[in-house]
Design an enzyme around this catalytic site. Structure first.
Site, PDB file in Angstrom:
ATOM      1  N   LYS A 104       0.851  -1.186   0.000  1.00  0.00           N
ATOM      2  CA  LYS A 104       0.000   0.000   0.000  1.00  0.00           C
ATOM      3  C   LYS A 104       0.883   1.230   0.000  1.00  0.00           C
ATOM      4  O   LYS A 104       2.052   1.161   0.430  1.00  0.00           O
ATOM      5  CB  LYS A 104      -0.887   0.013   1.250  1.00  0.00           C
ATOM      6  CG  LYS A 104      -2.161   0.803   1.066  1.00  0.00           C
ATOM      7  CD  LYS A 104      -3.235  -0.003   0.344  1.00  0.00           C
ATOM      8  CE  LYS A 104      -4.501   0.778   0.119  1.00  0.00           C
ATOM      9  NZ  LYS A 104      -5.586  -0.059  -0.388  1.00  0.00           N
TER      10      LYS A 104
HETATM   11  P1  NAD Z   1     -13.003   7.829  -2.534  1.00  0.00           P
HETATM   12  O1  NAD Z   1     -11.990   8.848  -2.187  1.00  0.00           O
HETATM   13  O2  NAD Z   1     -13.420   7.705  -3.951  1.00  0.00           O
HETATM   14  O3  NAD Z   1     -14.325   8.084  -1.657  1.00  0.00           O
HETATM   15  C1  NAD Z   1     -14.337   8.149  -0.260  1.00  0.00           C
HETATM   16  C2  NAD Z   1     -15.745   8.593   0.170  1.00  0.00           C
HETATM   17  O4  NAD Z   1     -15.848   8.498   1.585  1.00  0.00           O
HETATM   18  C3  NAD Z   1     -16.062  10.048  -0.176  1.00  0.00           C
HETATM   19  O5  NAD Z   1     -17.440  10.161  -0.504  1.00  0.00           O
HETATM   20  C4  NAD Z   1     -15.801  10.790   1.144  1.00  0.00           C
HETATM   21  O6  NAD Z   1     -16.530  12.004   1.256  1.00  0.00           O
HETATM   22  C5  NAD Z   1     -16.286   9.747   2.116  1.00  0.00           C
HETATM   23  N1  NAD Z   1     -15.733   9.868   3.461  1.00  0.00           N
HETATM   24  C6  NAD Z   1     -14.456  10.124   3.844  1.00  0.00           C
HETATM   25  N2  NAD Z   1     -14.372  10.132   5.182  1.00  0.00           N
HETATM   26  C7  NAD Z   1     -15.618   9.872   5.637  1.00  0.00           C
HETATM   27  C8  NAD Z   1     -16.187   9.732   6.925  1.00  0.00           C
HETATM   28  N3  NAD Z   1     -15.442   9.874   8.022  1.00  0.00           N
HETATM   29  N4  NAD Z   1     -17.491   9.434   7.010  1.00  0.00           N
HETATM   30  C9  NAD Z   1     -18.265   9.286   5.913  1.00  0.00           C
HETATM   31  N5  NAD Z   1     -17.787   9.402   4.664  1.00  0.00           N
HETATM   32  C10 NAD Z   1     -16.486   9.701   4.548  1.00  0.00           C
HETATM   33  O7  NAD Z   1     -12.438   6.440  -1.977  1.00  0.00           O
HETATM   34  P2  NAD Z   1     -12.814   4.965  -2.455  1.00  0.00           P
HETATM   35  O8  NAD Z   1     -11.846   4.546  -3.484  1.00  0.00           O
HETATM   36  O9  NAD Z   1     -14.277   4.883  -2.711  1.00  0.00           O
HETATM   37  O10 NAD Z   1     -12.443   4.152  -1.133  1.00  0.00           O
HETATM   38  C11 NAD Z   1     -13.345   4.044  -0.040  1.00  0.00           C
HETATM   39  C12 NAD Z   1     -12.948   2.858   0.803  1.00  0.00           C
HETATM   40  O11 NAD Z   1     -12.977   1.690  -0.012  1.00  0.00           O
HETATM   41  C13 NAD Z   1     -11.523   2.921   1.378  1.00  0.00           C
HETATM   42  O12 NAD Z   1     -11.501   2.268   2.635  1.00  0.00           O
HETATM   43  C14 NAD Z   1     -10.727   2.125   0.372  1.00  0.00           C
HETATM   44  O13 NAD Z   1      -9.522   1.610   0.932  1.00  0.00           O
HETATM   45  C15 NAD Z   1     -11.718   1.051   0.036  1.00  0.00           C
HETATM   46  N6  NAD Z   1     -11.447   0.357  -1.213  1.00  0.00           N
HETATM   47  C16 NAD Z   1     -11.462   1.033  -2.403  1.00  0.00           C
HETATM   48  C17 NAD Z   1     -11.175   0.343  -3.573  1.00  0.00           C
HETATM   49  C18 NAD Z   1     -11.219   1.000  -4.930  1.00  0.00           C
HETATM   50  O14 NAD Z   1     -11.075   0.296  -5.925  1.00  0.00           O
HETATM   51  N7  NAD Z   1     -11.453   2.287  -5.011  1.00  0.00           N
HETATM   52  C19 NAD Z   1     -10.880  -1.027  -3.533  1.00  0.00           C
HETATM   53  C20 NAD Z   1     -10.896  -1.683  -2.298  1.00  0.00           C
HETATM   54  C21 NAD Z   1     -11.182  -0.968  -1.159  1.00  0.00           C
END
Ligand code: NAD
Length: 420
Positions: A104
């Site tokens: 990561k």
């Molecule tokens: P992103 O940046 O696209 O979106 C994050 C979202 O969460 C935004 O809407 C933001 O406003 C919101 N957010 C942030 N802090 C918050 C809080 N305290 N309470 C409520 N909402 C909050 O990120 P993403 O890529 O969608 O990732 C989100 C999660 O999914 C992370 O934990 C990431 O590690 C995990 N994830 C993402 C992927 C991927 O392919 N994008 C894959 C596996 C896991």
């Protein structure tokens, strides 16, 4: 000293490892990250000033193949967080049986207060700094919180300039025009959908008419809303970091998507009750999808979660104490290492396509993803039944997924032997 998310990741590991016959040496190896790289680097800002940023790339374990894991840009990034996320990637790639280890990366920055030019400068310099340990056969980054296909394009271009050729396989989550895969954008959410459908199928149920609440409306959360709605569920609550909305009659997902495109917060959705991100978790629903950040479902709120199934789109949203409470209350938690593995699985498909210079249609991506996610769910479910037969109902889905993964990584380590 305050417990960090890295302490949580290690606690989860040790608790699951207790359920295996791993010897102490192997536990010691797997409980550590193989490489932690910290970089501090200057970036030229638009006003002519220079700012020094701190970033990390951590590789947890390479026993099953090159390491893989996203890059996060956020003011909250810490080395311990990146370590935890790297370890979780090792278990995740092992649960879905794709030939990678876990890594990561992250940079401490506030991308919402940076211009596109500043973000490009930061990305290119960070890519160069960590290039000493990344590479298409070594460690392959991808998007995560606040990073996206454009940032992956800059990353790929920067490393290609160093190699002297278009090195598309060095990063995944790229735009399709430059070696990205069809189906990558919504892959994480699609994986969540497939495992949720499997969990319901096991109970003789379907998604039809089930109510869903989603915390976080970024890549993972927004596509989850549209995919679950299209599969027959009713999305009743969503939020982003600024707030959100609950309406028991259901929310119009197309309207939510438009709000997101306009960069408006979900709290602006007109019809429904306002909820803050913590309250969202406690709204009445059948399925809760945490899709934001770590440490959201804790012992402070676990007994107020009303969902029957939690699908962890986010990494690390549930603490070990909350896991125990939810399990005792009969709430099924489909753990991050399984539920959100669709993202890394399609990233793997992207890498395979780049290395072979032969690209698949969307239908093939979805078919292969469904095959991988369904097989992983069934492996986890069989392991859960085996472990519950031995230890009783205190064993939960996360522990079953961990045991499966730990055994696979341990086996690879044993087969390779300890060098020299
Ligand atoms: P992103 O940046 O696209 O979106 C994050 C979202 O969460 C935004 O809407 C933001 O406003 C919101 N957010 C942030 N802090 C918050 C809080 N305290 N309470 C409520 N909402 C909050 O990120 P993403 O890529 O969608 O990732 C989100 C999660 O999914 C992370 O934990 C990431 O590690 C995990 N994830 C993402 C992927 C991927 O392919 N994008 C894959 C596996 C896991």
């Amino acid at each position: 000293m305050e417990r960090t998310i890295w302490d949580v990741a290690r606690q989860q590991f040790f608790e699951a490892a207790e359920l295996t016959d791993l010897d102490d040496d192997l536990k010691e190896i797997l409980s550590q990250c193989n490489r932690d790289l910290t970089v501090r680097f200057p970036v030229c800002m638009d006003d002519g000033s220079i700012r020094v940023f701190e970033g990390y790339r951590v590789q947890h374990n390479q026993a099953r193949g090159p390491t893989k894991g996203g890059i996060r840009f956020s003011p909250e990034v810490t080395l311990d967080e990146v370590r935890a996320l790297a370890m979780w990637m090792t278990w995740k790639t092992a649960v879905v049986k794709i030939p990678y280890g876990g890594a990561k990366g992250g940079v401490i920055c506030d991308p919402h207060n940076m211009s596109l030019g500043e973000l490009e400068n930061l990305t290119r310099r960070y890519a160069t700094e960590i290039s000493i340990i990344v590479g298409r056969e070594k460690d392959i980054p991808a998007p995560d919180v606040n990073t996206n296909p454009q940032i992956m394009a800059w990353f790929m271009d920067t490393l290609s300039m160093r190699s002297g050729f278009s090195d598309t396989g060095v990063v995944t989550g790229k735009p399709v025009e430059i070696g990205g895969s069809l189906g990558r954008l919504d892959a994480t959410s699609r994986g969540c959908l497939y495992v949720a459908e499997e969990a319901l199928r096991e109970r003789g149920e379907t998604l039809e008419g089930k109510t869903v609440a989603i915390q976080g409306f970024g890549n993972a959360g927004s596509f989850a809303a549209s995919l679950f709605a299209r599969a027959g569920a009713r999305v009743v609550a969503v939020c982003d970091s600024q707030g959100g909305v609950y309406n028991s009659s259901g929310l119009d997902v197309d309207r939510l998507m438009r709000l997101k495109q306009e960069s408006t917060t979900m709290a602006e959705y007109p019809d429904g009750d306002r909820v803050d991100p913590k309250q969202l978790l406690e709204q009445p629903c059948d399925i809760l999808i945490p899709a934001a950040v770590e440490d959201q479902i804790t012992e402070a709120n676990a007994d107020r979660i009303q969902a029957r199934i939690v699908v962890e789109a986010a990494n690390g949203p549930t603490t070990p104490e909350a896991d125990r409470i939810l399990n005792e209350r009969g709430v099924t938690v489909l753990p991050d290492v399984l539920a959100n593995a669709g993202g890394v699985t399609v990233s793997y498909f992207e890498w395979v396509q780049d290395l072979g210079s032969f690209f698949w249609d969307e239908e093939r991506v979805y078919r292969e993803l469904k095959r991988v996610m369904t097989a992983a769910y069934r492996d986890m479910s069989a392991e859960l039944a085996r472990l519950q037969g031995l230890h009783g109902p205190r064993i939960n889905h996360r522990q079953a997924a961990y045991v499966l993964a730990i055994q696979r990584v341990a086996r690879a380590t044993q087969l390779r032997g300890i060098y020299p």
